[in-house]
Design a protein around this motif. Sequence first.
Motif, PDB file in Angstrom:
ATOM      1  N   TRP A  22      -9.031  -2.763   7.989  1.00  0.00           N
ATOM      2  CA  TRP A  22      -9.549  -3.255   9.257  1.00  0.00           C
ATOM      3  C   TRP A  22     -10.200  -4.626   9.111  1.00  0.00           C
ATOM      4  N   GLU A  23     -10.794  -4.874   7.991  1.00  0.00           N
ATOM      5  CA  GLU A  23     -11.350  -6.211   7.770  1.00  0.00           C
ATOM      6  C   GLU A  23     -10.241  -7.248   7.684  1.00  0.00           C
ATOM      7  N   GLY A  24      -9.133  -6.894   7.024  1.00  0.00           N
ATOM      8  CA  GLY A  24      -8.006  -7.809   6.937  1.00  0.00           C
ATOM      9  C   GLY A  24      -7.374  -8.072   8.287  1.00  0.00           C
ATOM     10  N   ILE A  25      -7.239  -7.011   9.083  1.00  0.00           N
ATOM     11  CA  ILE A  25      -6.706  -7.183  10.446  1.00  0.00           C
ATOM     12  C   ILE A  25      -7.653  -8.063  11.261  1.00  0.00           C
ATOM     13  N   GLY A  26      -8.967  -7.842  11.058  1.00  0.00           N
ATOM     14  CA  GLY A  26      -9.948  -8.662  11.767  1.00  0.00           C
ATOM     15  C   GLY A  26      -9.825 -10.134  11.432  1.00  0.00           C
ATOM     16  N   VAL A  27      -9.550 -10.440  10.167  1.00  0.00           N
ATOM     17  CA  VAL A  27      -9.357 -11.838   9.769  1.00  0.00           C
ATOM     18  C   VAL A  27      -8.212 -12.461  10.568  1.00  0.00           C
ATOM     19  N   ALA A  28      -7.107 -11.746  10.648  1.00  0.00           N
ATOM     20  CA  ALA A  28      -5.943 -12.269  11.376  1.00  0.00           C
ATOM     21  C   ALA A  28      -6.245 -12.421  12.870  1.00  0.00           C
ATOM     22  N   VAL A  29      -6.889 -11.408  13.474  1.00  0.00           N
ATOM     23  CA  VAL A  29      -7.184 -11.443  14.914  1.00  0.00           C
ATOM     24  C   VAL A  29      -8.102 -12.613  15.255  1.00  0.00           C
ATOM     25  N   PHE A  30      -9.192 -12.777  14.518  1.00  0.00           N
ATOM     26  CA  PHE A  30     -10.133 -13.854  14.845  1.00  0.00           C
ATOM     27  C   PHE A  30      -9.585 -15.224  14.468  1.00  0.00           C
ATOM     28  N   ALA A  31      -8.682 -15.273  13.496  1.00  0.00           N
ATOM     29  CA  ALA A  31      -8.029 -16.548  13.189  1.00  0.00           C
ATOM     30  C   ALA A  31      -7.137 -16.974  14.350  1.00  0.00           C
ATOM     31  N   TRP A  32      -6.395 -16.015  14.911  1.00  0.00           N
ATOM     32  CA  TRP A  32      -5.571 -16.318  16.089  1.00  0.00           C
ATOM     33  C   TRP A  32      -6.451 -16.728  17.271  1.00  0.00           C
ATOM     34  N   LEU A  33      -7.592 -16.041  17.437  1.00  0.00           N
ATOM     35  CA  LEU A  33      -8.495 -16.357  18.540  1.00  0.00           C
ATOM     36  C   LEU A  33      -9.062 -17.762  18.386  1.00  0.00           C
ATOM     37  N   ALA A  34      -9.495 -18.116  17.170  1.00  0.00           N
ATOM     38  CA  ALA A  34     -10.025 -19.461  16.933  1.00  0.00           C
ATOM     39  C   ALA A  34      -8.959 -20.515  17.210  1.00  0.00           C
ATOM     40  N   TRP A  35      -7.717 -20.236  16.816  1.00  0.00           N
ATOM     41  CA  TRP A  35      -6.624 -21.195  17.069  1.00  0.00           C
ATOM     42  C   TRP A  35      -6.360 -21.346  18.560  1.00  0.00           C
ATOM     43  N   ALA A  36      -6.350 -20.198  19.246  1.00  0.00           N
ATOM     44  CA  ALA A  36      -6.061 -20.239  20.687  1.00  0.00           C
ATOM     45  C   ALA A  36      -7.102 -21.058  21.437  1.00  0.00           C
ATOM     46  N   VAL A  37      -8.371 -20.924  21.034  1.00  0.00           N
ATOM     47  CA  VAL A  37      -9.427 -21.697  21.704  1.00  0.00           C
ATOM     48  C   VAL A  37      -9.334 -23.170  21.344  1.00  0.00           C
ATOM     49  N   SER A  45       0.806  -1.216   0.000  1.00  0.00           N
ATOM     50  CA  SER A  45       0.000   0.000   0.000  1.00  0.00           C
ATOM     51  C   SER A  45       0.841   1.268   0.000  1.00  0.00           C
ATOM     52  N   LEU A  46       2.076   1.161   0.448  1.00  0.00           N
ATOM     53  CA  LEU A  46       2.943   2.346   0.493  1.00  0.00           C
ATOM     54  C   LEU A  46       3.246   2.887  -0.901  1.00  0.00           C
ATOM     55  N   GLY A  47       3.022   2.063  -1.926  1.00  0.00           N
ATOM     56  CA  GLY A  47       3.222   2.543  -3.288  1.00  0.00           C
ATOM     57  C   GLY A  47       2.147   3.512  -3.728  1.00  0.00           C
ATOM     58  N   GLY A  48       1.025   3.579  -2.961  1.00  0.00           N
ATOM     59  CA  GLY A  48      -0.034   4.545  -3.244  1.00  0.00           C
ATOM     60  C   GLY A  48      -0.917   4.114  -4.393  1.00  0.00           C
ATOM     61  N   GLY A  49      -1.881   4.999  -4.723  1.00  0.00           N
ATOM     62  CA  GLY A  49      -2.755   4.779  -5.857  1.00  0.00           C
ATOM     63  C   GLY A  49      -4.058   4.068  -5.532  1.00  0.00           C
ATOM     64  N   TYR A  50      -4.449   4.042  -4.226  1.00  0.00           N
ATOM     65  CA  TYR A  50      -5.672   3.356  -3.836  1.00  0.00           C
ATOM     66  C   TYR A  50      -6.673   4.337  -3.232  1.00  0.00           C
ATOM     67  N   GLU A  51      -7.968   4.062  -3.457  1.00  0.00           N
ATOM     68  CA  GLU A  51      -9.024   4.901  -2.914  1.00  0.00           C
ATOM     69  C   GLU A  51      -9.025   4.767  -1.397  1.00  0.00           C
ATOM     70  N   VAL A  52      -8.956   5.897  -0.669  1.00  0.00           N
ATOM     71  CA  VAL A  52      -8.673   5.904   0.761  1.00  0.00           C
ATOM     72  C   VAL A  52      -9.741   5.183   1.580  1.00  0.00           C
ATOM     73  N   GLU A  53     -11.015   5.494   1.348  1.00  0.00           N
ATOM     74  CA  GLU A  53     -12.076   4.897   2.178  1.00  0.00           C
ATOM     75  C   GLU A  53     -12.123   3.389   2.003  1.00  0.00           C
ATOM     76  N   THR A  54     -12.072   2.935   0.762  1.00  0.00           N
ATOM     77  CA  THR A  54     -12.069   1.492   0.508  1.00  0.00           C
ATOM     78  C   THR A  54     -10.841   0.844   1.120  1.00  0.00           C
ATOM     79  N   LEU A  55      -9.716   1.537   1.023  1.00  0.00           N
ATOM     80  CA  LEU A  55      -8.464   1.024   1.570  1.00  0.00           C
ATOM     81  C   LEU A  55      -8.555   0.832   3.078  1.00  0.00           C
ATOM     82  N   ASN A  56      -9.106   1.833   3.786  1.00  0.00           N
ATOM     83  CA  ASN A  56      -9.204   1.751   5.243  1.00  0.00           C
ATOM     84  C   ASN A  56     -10.143   0.635   5.682  1.00  0.00           C
TER      85      ASN A  56
END
Length: 510
Positions: free
Chosen positions: A95-110, A80-91
Amino acid sequence: MHELILLQAKPSSPADWVLFWGHFHPLIVHLPIGFLLIAGLLELDRLIRHNSVSPHTITLILFCSAVSATLACVFGYMLSLGGGYEVETLNNHMWEGIGVAVFAWLAWAVKSENLGRIVPFASLMYLPALGVSLLLLLAAGHLGGNLTHGEDYLTQYMPETMRTLAGVQPKQKEMTFQPITDVNQAMVYQQIVNPILHSRCVQCHNAGKAKAGLRLDTPEMIKKGYEDGPVFVAGKSKTSELVKVCLLPEDDDHHMPPKGKTQLKESDIALLTWWIDQGAPFDKKVADLTVNEAIRPVLASLAGGGPLEVGGTQVASGPAPESPVLTMKVPAADPKVVEELKKLNLLVLPLSKEQNQLEVSAVNARTFNDAQAAALPKLSNQIVWLKLGDTEISDAALASIAKLKNLQKLHLEETKVTDAGLKQLKQLANLEYLNLYGTAITDAGLVELAGLKNLKTIYLWQTKVTEQGIASLKTALPKLEVVGGINEQAIAEFAKVAPSESKGSEPKKN
């Protein structure tokens, strides 16, 4: 689902090593997609069919999904540091991508019972965590597709019935461009420049996806430029980014269109360069501008009929209007057949209502192919002008075209036709104009054309014919005009126009 996590670009330019690893994001991002889907399917099978699945197997899969999702986040950030992406969609994607990682770790931990040792009733969180991670995966994948391909990527070809049920706006009609019948009166931007931009550039530079902050879909947005400034300097193609990026080597990261995309033709670059050097007007006709020797044949090839007049000199662009075939009256076309051709995105235009003659053009049907060409002979009497340039037809389509007995003008430029296919055109006794620009035609193909006694004009630039082959053809057809055209050297000269020379090029007055 090409993207899973991207972050907003920072103003400063990232280091090469950052972008290098960032480009691994599209590769890594498919791993969590696969792992999470497998985990979800195994759990679903266990719940519905009560099949026994080793907890260790699912734990291992969840661990791999969590690790790969985290790596996708890191590489996505670098990309993303290369730029050229629509800001709202990017944000939102971030957060959805971070959420995938967080809940994947949570599911594994349980599932691995590590969390159960610390938090009572932690096992109750397992299925919700896995379910949320899968939902976020779908959402993030959708936004990743939007970032890469535009916001209507999934819905672009959705049937109208499904659009209504899903509450999606009706599909907008594809932009159509008015065919050029008189190149002298053609509007330079609307009929020449805009079709080039829409076919090669607007896919990545539009309202839904403005890479580098650049939109090329309207005159206002073109004038606005991009995040680093203007995209063109009127009268100075040499310093205009719109031309400079097209002339870079295709392997260069800044070359446009990007490697792997359909590239601009040399004639396209020549036309854009000429337009900018003439002041980049949005409201002028060809006749209002100065036309130099190099651009003459390119403009002439665009015309649907009539000569191109430059300073009192005519440049042939098609068969002469006084041709006998144009005065021939034929039966009216079957409306059902006309409608059938229109459903193939072909333009069916009357040349003469009195004589019932038609022009058929594939300017809006670039995917037109050999199988679809079989419909053309149903109007064998009526089709007089046929434009199939830059489509997917090959030699097989020429068998159908050869049945158009009144065909006078034929465009086959930038197609896959070869010498073998030209043999089938021998029976087109009325053919006077043939455009073979950008094809694989050789001298052997020219021999097949020697029997077309009414052929008056042929375009052979960017083919494999030789001077000797052209000379032999002109011996057989002494009155034939063979039109050459733009080449790499001419384009290089366009790009090197000095600012002082550009300023001195004044539009021609009517």
